[in-house]
Design a protein around this motif. Structure first.
Motif, mmCIF file in Angstrom:
data_model
loop_
_atom_site.group_PDB
_atom_site.id
_atom_site.type_symbol
_atom_site.label_atom_id
_atom_site.label_comp_id
_atom_site.label_asym_id
_atom_site.label_seq_id
_atom_site.Cartn_x
_atom_site.Cartn_y
_atom_site.Cartn_z
ATOM 1 N N ALA A 113 0.654 -1.867 -0.035
ATOM 2 C CA ALA A 113 -0.203 0.119 0.047
ATOM 3 C C ALA A 113 0.766 1.387 -0.144
ATOM 4 O O ALA A 113 0.770 2.332 -0.409
ATOM 5 C CB ALA A 113 -0.983 -0.182 1.148
ATOM 6 N N LEU A 114 1.751 1.031 0.300
ATOM 7 C CA LEU A 114 2.751 2.376 0.834
ATOM 8 C C LEU A 114 3.712 2.854 -0.337
ATOM 9 O O LEU A 114 4.270 3.684 -0.914
ATOM 10 C CB LEU A 114 3.819 2.275 2.009
ATOM 11 C CG LEU A 114 3.010 2.574 3.339
ATOM 12 C CD1 LEU A 114 3.949 1.736 4.556
ATOM 13 C CD2 LEU A 114 2.796 3.829 3.445
ATOM 14 N N GLY A 115 4.363 1.567 -1.253
ATOM 15 C CA GLY A 115 4.933 1.552 -2.484
ATOM 16 C C GLY A 115 6.381 1.963 -2.552
ATOM 17 O O GLY A 115 6.829 1.564 -1.392
ATOM 18 N N MET A 116 6.235 3.446 -2.764
ATOM 19 C CA MET A 116 7.196 3.903 -2.912
ATOM 20 C C MET A 116 7.701 5.075 -1.407
ATOM 21 O O MET A 116 8.981 4.622 -1.097
ATOM 22 C CB MET A 116 7.910 4.875 -3.780
ATOM 23 C CG MET A 116 7.925 4.446 -5.563
ATOM 24 S SD MET A 116 9.661 3.361 -4.981
ATOM 25 C CE MET A 116 10.757 4.443 -5.525
ATOM 26 N N LYS A 117 6.462 4.882 -0.750
ATOM 27 C CA LYS A 117 6.796 5.640 0.376
ATOM 28 C C LYS A 117 7.185 4.653 1.799
ATOM 29 O O LYS A 117 7.329 4.979 2.782
ATOM 30 C CB LYS A 117 5.569 6.033 0.411
ATOM 31 C CG LYS A 117 5.153 7.564 -0.129
ATOM 32 C CD LYS A 117 3.675 8.257 -0.254
ATOM 33 C CE LYS A 117 3.767 9.424 -1.163
ATOM 34 N NZ LYS A 117 4.543 10.654 -1.347
ATOM 35 N N ALA A 118 7.315 3.628 1.257
ATOM 36 C CA ALA A 118 7.628 2.364 2.658
ATOM 37 C C ALA A 118 9.064 3.092 3.228
ATOM 38 O O ALA A 118 9.879 3.289 2.427
ATOM 39 C CB ALA A 118 7.493 1.049 2.143
ATOM 40 N N ILE A 119 9.126 2.757 4.442
ATOM 41 C CA ILE A 119 10.819 2.847 4.798
ATOM 42 C C ILE A 119 11.028 1.387 4.617
ATOM 43 O O ILE A 119 10.527 0.648 4.326
ATOM 44 C CB ILE A 119 10.365 3.158 6.918
ATOM 45 C CG1 ILE A 119 9.831 1.657 7.474
ATOM 46 C CG2 ILE A 119 9.524 4.378 6.948
ATOM 47 C CD1 ILE A 119 9.706 1.143 8.432
#
Length: 232
Positions: free
Chosen positions: A114-120
């Motif tokens: 769900a976070l994609g590229m924003k995932a930590i």
């Protein structure tokens, strides 16, 4: 923007996930399952002395990363529990712990997708305080992680703006609450007071802010996690 789940390949968890009871999870948590990789890094002196800080971010994505961080921790814990079972683990205990492990992997991979590229990044757990050969130590840690997870979701719910994310969080926390009850029953079977430690003086489940939760789990993560930009 419409979010979709990414299907991951070359997964170290693929064998585990092939055994997951997806019908149960989809009914209970209402999210799609994906497969994904988790690499448990070695605990080195360099890791311990690292000044790198994992910033969870802000807004709803920050809260999703917060949940993702906790799910990484839980998934890693149960993977280790089943990789090195404690002495005299019964078939029933193994079945319950395997079911919980598979749920946590799905939760982890849902947030990652769900976070994609924003995932930590993938976090490095520190389970040096846990004796994985001891039933008491393992179940005590499991209760701590599950109770913490429930309190974390309860506390973060009011910070989520997107109702779709809130709906998913509400469904996942119901699964986490069942995990907490299952672990409590393993520790003290058929006890009427199984909810002790999970509810407050008003009979409500605990709800803690991200700052309290992150401080509480910090001994179990090698990485320094910052939630300073999370909504409050």
């Amino acid at each position: 923007m419409k979010k979709t789940l990414t299907q991951f390949s070359d997964s170290s968890d693929s064998v585990m996930l092939s055994k997951v009871n997806r019908r149960f999870f989809l009914r209970s948590a209402g999210v799609a399952a994906t497969t994904g990789a988790f690499i448990m890094g070695a605990c080195t002196e360099q890791d311990l002395m690292s000044d790198d800080v994992v910033d969870l971010g802000s807004g709803d994505f920050g809260i999703l990363n917060y949940a993702y961080a906790l799910e990484q921790l839980e998934a890693a814990f149960y993977i280790q529990v089943l990789t090195t079972p404690y002495l005299n683990m019964t078939d029933m205990e193994k079945w319950i712990l395997t079911d919980i492990r598979d749920h946590e992997i799905i939760h982890r991979e849902f947030f990652k997708a769900a976070l994609g590229m924003k995932a930590i990044k993938g976090l490095t757990p520190n389970f040096s305080q846990i004796d994985f050969a001891s039933r008491t130590s393992v179940l005590g840690a499991a209760k701590l992680f599950e109770d913490t997870g429930v309190a974390a979701y309860n506390g973060a719910g009011k910070l989520i703006e997107d109702v779709n994310y809130l709906l998913v969080a509400g469904k996942i926390v119901s699964v986490e609450a069942r995990h907490a009850s299952a672990i409590a029953d393993l520790i003290n079977p058929n006890a009427l007071e199984f909810a002790n430690g999970q509810i407050d003086e008003n009979g409500l489940e605990h709800a803690y802010s991200p700052s309290i939760i992150l401080d509480g789990v910090s001994p179990f993560v090698m990485d320094k996690i910052s939630g300073k930009n999370l909504p409050s």
